[in-house]
Design an enzyme around this catalytic site. Structure first.
Site, PDB file in Angstrom:
ATOM      1  N   CYS A  34       0.829  -1.208   0.000  1.00 18.59           N
ATOM      2  CA  CYS A  34       0.000   0.000   0.000  1.00 18.59           C
ATOM      3  C   CYS A  34       0.869   1.265   0.000  1.00 18.59           C
ATOM      4  CB  CYS A  34      -0.991  -0.051   1.165  1.00 18.59           C
ATOM      5  SG  CYS A  34      -2.339   1.129   1.006  1.00 18.59           S
ATOM      6  N   HIS A  52      -3.517  -5.671   1.079  1.00 24.37           N
ATOM      7  CA  HIS A  52      -2.819  -5.859   2.357  1.00 24.37           C
ATOM      8  C   HIS A  52      -2.725  -7.340   2.725  1.00 24.37           C
ATOM      9  CE1 HIS A  52      -2.436  -1.715   3.992  1.00 24.37           C
ATOM     10  NE2 HIS A  52      -3.418  -1.470   3.147  1.00 24.37           N
ATOM     11  N   GLU A  54      -0.964  -8.660   5.055  1.00 18.80           N
ATOM     12  CA  GLU A  54      -0.866  -8.828   6.517  1.00 18.80           C
ATOM     13  C   GLU A  54      -2.246  -8.810   7.178  1.00 18.80           C
ATOM     14  OE1 GLU A  54      -0.561  -6.048   4.987  1.00 18.80           O
ATOM     15  OE2 GLU A  54      -1.125  -4.354   6.246  1.00 18.80           O
TER      16      GLU A  54
END
Lengths: 88, 237
Positions: free
Chosen positions: B86, B203, B205
């Site tokens: 990002c 994302h 994560e």
């Protein structure tokens, strides 16, 4: 010794013409045309940085502005153009 | 193995990313402040998401002038893995470690939702855990995610297999409906020519634990598995 003055320099950063500008399109469609300002045919948005630069003359100030814009990547050359204007 | 997570003023996905590496992947991981100028003790680097410097001037551009970026460029020359997520992707683009630009989303809105992605290239250190053309799910949350390169550069990315992930619809087609931000050619992730630097807007994560996913998917951790596995192979040589 030549005198040094402070010059007002505008740095205009705009996307290249072939880059879609959704913000400009929204302003055109939903502000100008919706309110019947039909003589407006295009809106492109841009960012302006207003610098004050110490230099001996305006041309030197403009050259300096362009140099620092290139060196610090003030604009992304893959999508944007950078125009240096004197506002004095 | 030691992984660095770079922190800039305004980074806000650093803790989440640290949790994935320390709790799930069980590897050594350290935070590195952006003023550091040495990354020689690390084997991989993550630039996490956030809003470095409040996205002033242009997302990622001020962070790209941090001292750690020169160290990152030296790190990249050694072909060590670097992943930018990002805002991390935006910083990699503004640092010229990756080509192109990330412009405002075409719908003029901050887009925050789960998307479907197609693995276009699984012959990469970040995606070799996946089968080719796999469909995976991850969330996006950004305002400037419209990836742009001109046609000439796009052809180059295609030729060099640098397009790693594409946004697709639920059945895997690269349609306009499946493209959440107007990215050219539905690009969600690109690598450098050498393949050791990856930037992506989704994302991973946030898609690494079932409890955090709407459909219990954990596809995101696949990117980190790929990176760790590739590094283990590399370090044994």
């Amino acid at each position: 010794m030549e005198a040094v003055y402070e010059f007002k320099i505008d740095v205009l950063i705009a996307n290249k013409p072939d880059i879609k500008d959704p913000e400009g399109e929204t302003i055109l469609q939903d502000l100008f045309l919706r309110n019947n300002y039909d003589d407006v045919t295009s809106v492109r948005t841009a960012k302006v940085l207003q610098l004050k630069i110490k230099a001996r003359n305006v041309n030197e100030a403009k050259k300096r502005a362009l140099l620092l814009c290139d060196e610090l990547r003030i604009y992304n050359p893959s999508v944007s153009i950078c125009e240096i204007r004197s506002s004095d | 193995m030691n992984v660095a997570i770079i922190q800039f003023p305004g980074t806000n996905c650093d803790i989440d990313t640290h949790r994935v590496f320390s709790n799930l992947l069980k590897v050594d991981v350290s935070f590195v402040w952006h003023k550091e100028n040495d990354l020689t003790n690390f084997d991989a680097v993550v630039l996490p998401g956030g809003f470095s410097y409040g996205d002033r001037l242009r997302a990622g551009v001020i962070a790209a002038h941090s001292p750690v970026i020169q160290a990152l460029k030296n790190f990249s020359l050694k072909r060590k893995p670097i992943i930018g997520i990002c805002n991390g992707f935006q910083i990699l683009v503004e640092s010229e470690l990756l080509p192109g630009a990330l412009l405002k989303n075409s719908n003029q809105k901050f887009v925050c939702k789960w998307v479907t992605l197609k693995v276009e290239n699984n012959n990469n250190i970040f995606t070799n855990y996946f089968k080719s053309n796999s469909l995976i799910r991850m969330p996006i949350a950004h305002n400037e995610g419209r990836y742009y390169v001109d046609n000439e550069k796009l052809d180059e990315l295609e030729r060099n297999n640098q397009i790693i992930l594409r946004y697709v619809n639920s059945i895997g087609n690269t349609s306009i409906q499946g493209n959440p931000n107007g990215s050219v050619s539905n690009i969600a992730a690109v690598s450098n020519v050498e393949g050791n630097v990856l930037g992506l807007m989704p994302h991973p994560e946030r898609a690494s634990e079932a409890i955090l996913s709407p459909d219990s998917s954990t596809d995101g951790i696949g990117l980190f598995y790929s990176m760790i596995h590739s590094l283990e192979v590399l370090l044994k040589k």
